[in-house]
Design a protein around this motif. Structure first.
Motif, PDB file in Angstrom:
ATOM      1  N   ALA A  15       0.843  -1.203   0.000  1.00 16.38           N
ATOM      2  CA  ALA A  15       0.000   0.000   0.000  1.00 16.38           C
ATOM      3  C   ALA A  15       0.878   1.253   0.000  1.00 16.38           C
ATOM      4  N   LEU A  16       1.952   1.193   0.782  1.00 11.23           N
ATOM      5  CA  LEU A  16       2.864   2.332   0.861  1.00 11.23           C
ATOM      6  C   LEU A  16       3.505   2.596  -0.496  1.00 11.23           C
ATOM      7  N   LEU A  17       3.916   1.521  -1.139  1.00 10.93           N
ATOM      8  CA  LEU A  17       4.544   1.632  -2.451  1.00 10.93           C
ATOM      9  C   LEU A  17       3.620   2.359  -3.428  1.00 10.93           C
ATOM     10  N   GLU A  18       2.363   1.925  -3.457  1.00 15.73           N
ATOM     11  CA  GLU A  18       1.389   2.560  -4.347  1.00 15.73           C
ATOM     12  C   GLU A  18       1.247   4.038  -4.027  1.00 15.73           C
ATOM     13  N   ARG A  19       1.254   4.331  -2.723  1.00 11.61           N
ATOM     14  CA  ARG A  19       1.079   5.709  -2.275  1.00 11.61           C
ATOM     15  C   ARG A  19       2.290   6.577  -2.660  1.00 11.61           C
ATOM     16  N   LEU A  20       3.487   6.006  -2.448  1.00  8.59           N
ATOM     17  CA  LEU A  20       4.709   6.784  -2.688  1.00  8.59           C
ATOM     18  C   LEU A  20       4.911   7.097  -4.169  1.00  8.59           C
ATOM     19  N   LYS A  21       4.556   6.126  -5.018  1.00 14.91           N
ATOM     20  CA  LYS A  21       4.737   6.265  -6.460  1.00 14.91           C
ATOM     21  C   LYS A  21       4.274   7.611  -6.986  1.00 14.91           C
ATOM     22  N   GLY A  22       3.088   8.022  -6.524  1.00 14.02           N
ATOM     23  CA  GLY A  22       2.453   9.207  -7.099  1.00 14.02           C
ATOM     24  C   GLY A  22       2.980  10.520  -6.555  1.00 14.02           C
ATOM     25  N   ILE A  23       3.716  10.460  -5.438  1.00 13.58           N
ATOM     26  CA  ILE A  23       4.066  11.691  -4.731  1.00 13.58           C
ATOM     27  C   ILE A  23       4.861  12.714  -5.573  1.00 13.58           C
ATOM     28  N   PRO A  24       5.894  12.294  -6.284  1.00 19.21           N
ATOM     29  CA  PRO A  24       6.692  13.286  -7.016  1.00 19.21           C
ATOM     30  C   PRO A  24       5.867  14.133  -7.994  1.00 19.21           C
ATOM     31  N   ASP A  25       4.949  13.487  -8.737  1.00 20.83           N
ATOM     32  CA  ASP A  25       4.125  14.253  -9.661  1.00 20.83           C
ATOM     33  C   ASP A  25       3.081  15.080  -8.933  1.00 20.83           C
ATOM     34  N   GLU A  26       2.463  14.431  -7.952  1.00 19.54           N
ATOM     35  CA  GLU A  26       1.375  15.071  -7.228  1.00 19.54           C
ATOM     36  C   GLU A  26       1.848  16.308  -6.486  1.00 19.54           C
ATOM     37  N   PHE A  27       3.036  16.241  -5.918  1.00 24.00           N
ATOM     38  CA  PHE A  27       3.511  17.344  -5.094  1.00 24.00           C
ATOM     39  C   PHE A  27       4.691  18.076  -5.729  1.00 24.00           C
ATOM     40  N   ASP A  28       4.981  17.728  -6.964  1.00 21.89           N
ATOM     41  CA  ASP A  28       6.067  18.365  -7.694  1.00 21.89           C
ATOM     42  C   ASP A  28       7.348  18.418  -6.858  1.00 21.89           C
ATOM     43  N   CYS A  29       7.777  17.252  -6.398  1.00 23.73           N
ATOM     44  CA  CYS A  29       8.998  17.236  -5.602  1.00 23.73           C
ATOM     45  C   CYS A  29       9.872  16.052  -6.010  1.00 23.73           C
ATOM     46  N   GLY A  30      11.129  16.122  -5.654  1.00 29.91           N
ATOM     47  CA  GLY A  30      12.029  14.993  -5.837  1.00 29.91           C
ATOM     48  C   GLY A  30      12.022  14.174  -4.565  1.00 29.91           C
ATOM     49  N   MET A  31      12.149  12.863  -4.709  1.00 29.93           N
ATOM     50  CA  MET A  31      12.048  12.023  -3.526  1.00 29.93           C
ATOM     51  C   MET A  31      13.258  11.106  -3.428  1.00 29.93           C
ATOM     52  N   LEU A  32      13.882  11.080  -2.269  1.00 29.70           N
ATOM     53  CA  LEU A  32      15.005  10.174  -2.042  1.00 29.70           C
ATOM     54  C   LEU A  32      14.580   9.161  -0.995  1.00 29.70           C
ATOM     55  N   ILE A  33      14.791   7.886  -1.301  1.00 26.47           N
ATOM     56  CA  ILE A  33      14.337   6.839  -0.384  1.00 26.47           C
ATOM     57  C   ILE A  33      15.483   5.922   0.018  1.00 26.47           C
ATOM     58  N   ILE A  34      15.632   5.753   1.329  1.00 28.09           N
ATOM     59  CA  ILE A  34      16.527   4.723   1.844  1.00 28.09           C
ATOM     60  C   ILE A  34      15.646   3.559   2.236  1.00 28.09           C
ATOM     61  N   ASP A  35      15.938   2.372   1.790  1.00 28.21           N
ATOM     62  CA  ASP A  35      15.222   1.225   2.337  1.00 28.21           C
ATOM     63  C   ASP A  35      16.013  -0.049   2.104  1.00 28.21           C
ATOM     64  N   HIS A  36      15.743  -1.028   2.965  1.00 27.34           N
ATOM     65  CA  HIS A  36      16.409  -2.317   2.818  1.00 27.34           C
ATOM     66  C   HIS A  36      15.546  -3.286   2.022  1.00 27.34           C
ATOM     67  N   ASP A  37      14.296  -2.907   1.804  1.00 30.85           N
ATOM     68  CA  ASP A  37      13.395  -3.755   1.029  1.00 30.85           C
ATOM     69  C   ASP A  37      13.718  -3.564  -0.453  1.00 30.85           C
TER      70      ASP A  37
END
Lengths: 259, 297
Positions: free
Chosen positions: A180-202
């Motif tokens: 669910a989080l993945l689906e949510r995060l996908k849209g964020i850069p376009d929706e909020f016009d921002c760049g996103m940096l993600i650290i994760d072990h998954d």
């Protein structure tokens, strides 16, 4: 927030960070553009969180600098870095537990310079978009872990940031929640016009989500490129699995480096 | 029955002063982890401001407002001049600074006014009492209860409803995070000192009109009381200091009223004994707070 023609860019320029004798980062270069999702990966202790701490002004780099849209932000206090448009979340969620969910998000909007009313409607809008409207008046100390994660992301976005840095957003979530989080995060850069940096072990999440990956090992950049390139990169495989495992894992590297 | 009602009234009155004292101390502590030992001197400043203003025969509401403003301004000034420069140093540096500020303010009063007590003109209406159903209600006590109640409500509204108040609560929770959202530390801390100063001012006015005089060391007793109330009630939240304040007030009045004449001189010894028992049983204070233990620079 501002829709200029020029894409906003966050640039890390040959940043070195030493703690006494320990070199946590060594001449790291990295660029993050508005609209893109960049994955920052690497084994434990490779300097990922340190880099995020340097970018957000919690640490001042020993050498090098961090630049947002042409302005040097490294060495500035955290609140001025935040005002330059950089927001983050933490590996262990840091909500204001004595405040309600709404207050948490509203406070972020206010500190971005919105008036009380505008901040309130911005908070309402964000809670709506993230499906947490029903939690508005809940004490944020009483939320389920997955909800805390979402609230923290919503709060970071409420600052109107141009760059959102997420430190292990999927840590501690079950598969369903991660999905669910993945689906949510996908849209964020376009929706909020921002760049996103993600650290994760998954790795599964990272590979599916990120446009580009940046790999750190022992404080140094060892690779950078698309998910496919990184997946096949022998140096990366070795860093993750050690040399003996490298050969057999070359096809589909899975990692469980987390503690 | 009558004694009991009288006791309730006195306890409420003294307790609400103590609660305000404790609140003023804890609102700064919540954010900086600093026990501001110059807090008592803010109460003194309010007293001397009243004394300085009382000449021309202005209405006493004006004197009270002037005294409160003076304490608030001095509080913010001490933050700006003394505490801010050492904020990023150790907590000990802040603590020592607060002693220095305390001594400095006390000596200023010694030097500029007089080491001797100065009488303040107390509005005569405060010394009256109202007969009500066989009960003697001191106007002083009633005013104290109403004023403290109003201040508590106003503070509650400020902390719940205004963005500055929400920021203050957030700061007490996780100050570093607040800065990461773009909030200036200086602004929040200055606000906390302003509120602390205003509370000290209100306490100062009520305290000084109770005892009728102001001396350079008049703040020592309120500071001690506030400290005890805060420690007993719990240092990690505003609720604790209110509970501690009312408890201490009730205890003081109760012992005063019910202790036999021979041991009345040892009233404070009894109070401290109770405080020790509370601390042995609940070292964290009566109310468990939710502030983090982390300090911010």
């Amino acid at each position: 927030m501002t829709g200029g023609e020029r894409r906003s860019t966050l640039a890390v320029e040959s940043v070195t960070m030493r703690f006494g004798g320990l070199r946590a980062l060594h001449e790291v270069d990295l660029q993050l553009h508005a609209g893109e999702i960049l994955g920052l990966i690497g084994p434990n202790g490779s300097g990922k969180t340190t880099l995020v701490n340097v970018i957000t002004g919690i640490l001042a780099p020993t050498e090098g600098r961090v630049i947002v849209n042409g302005t040097v932000i490294s060495g500035r206090p955290p609140h001025r870095v935040a005002r330059a448009g950089v927001a983050r979340t933490f590996q262990s969620v840091r909500l204001f537990t004595t405040l309600s969910v709404r207050e948490n998000i509203e406070l972020a909007a206010v500190s971005a310079g919105l008036g009380r009313r505008a901040a309130r409607s911005s908070a309402d809008d964000l809670m709506e978009r993230f499906g947490i409207r029903h939690l508005a008046e809940a004490a944020s100390g009483s939320l389920a872990y997955g909800q805390e994660r979402i609230v923290e992301i919503a709060r970071a976005l409420a600052t109107g940031c141009s760059f959102l840095l997420l430190d292990e957003p999927a840590a501690g979530l079950n598969d369903q929640e991660s999905e669910a989080l993945l689906e949510r995060l996908k849209g964020i850069p376009d929706e909020f016009d921002c760049g996103m940096l993600i650290i994760d072990h998954d790795m599964d999440l990272i590979m599916r989500l990120c446009h580009r990956l940046h790999v750190l090992n022992q404080g140094q950049t060892i690779a950078s490129g698309t998910a496919d390139q990184i997946r096949r990169n022998p140096v990366v495989i070795e860093a993750y699995l050690g040399s003996q495992g490298a050969a057999e894992a070359a096809a589909a590297p899975t990692t469980d480096e987390e503690v | 029955m009558q004694t009991f009602l009288q006791f309730i009234l006195n306890a409420l009155s003294l307790g609400s002063i103590y609660a305000l004292m404790a609140l003023g101390l804890v609102i700064v502590f919540g954010i900086l982890r600093l026990v501001n030992f110059a807090y008592g001197e803010l109460i003194m400043v309010a007293g001397y401001a009243w004394f300085a203003l009382q000449g021309p025969g202005w209405p006493w509401v004006l004197l009270a407002v002037g005294a409160v403003i003076a304490a608030g301004v001095v509080s913010v000034l001490t933050e700006r001049v003394a505490f801010r420069p050492v904020r990023s140093d150790s907590l000990n540096a802040m603590l020592v600074t607060s002693f220095a500020v305390s001594t400095l303010l006390q000596n200023s009063a010694l030097l500029l006014v007089s080491p001797r007590a100065r009488a303040v003109e107390v509005p005569s209406v405060l010394n009256n009492s109202i007969e009500f159903g066989g009960l003697r209600l001191g106007v002083n006590d009633l005013v104290t209860i109403v004023v403290c109640g109003a201040v508590l409500l106003a503070l509650g509204a400020l902390l719940r409803r205004t963005t500055l108040g929400i920021a203050l609560r957030a700061a007490a929770d996780d100050f570093r995070m607040l800065r990461l959202l773009g909030v200036r530390a200086d602004k929040v801390i200055a606000t906390a000192f302003a509120i602390s100063g205003v509370l000290a001012g209100v306490v100062g006015v009520l305290w000084i009109t109770r005892i009728g005089a102001v001396t350079p060391t008049v703040g020592a007793a309120p500071l001690l009381i506030a400290l005890i109330a805060v420690v007993v009630g719990g240092m990690n939240g505003l609720a604790g200091s209110i509970v501690g304040g009312y408890l201490l007030g009730t205890l003081t009045v109760g012992l005063q009223l019910f202790l036999p004449q021979e041991v009345l001189a040892f009233r404070d010894a009894f109070i401290f004994a109770v405080v020790i028992i509370v601390l042995v049983l609940r070292p964290q204070g009566l109310v468990k707070g939710r502030y983090s233990a982390e300090r911010v620079a």
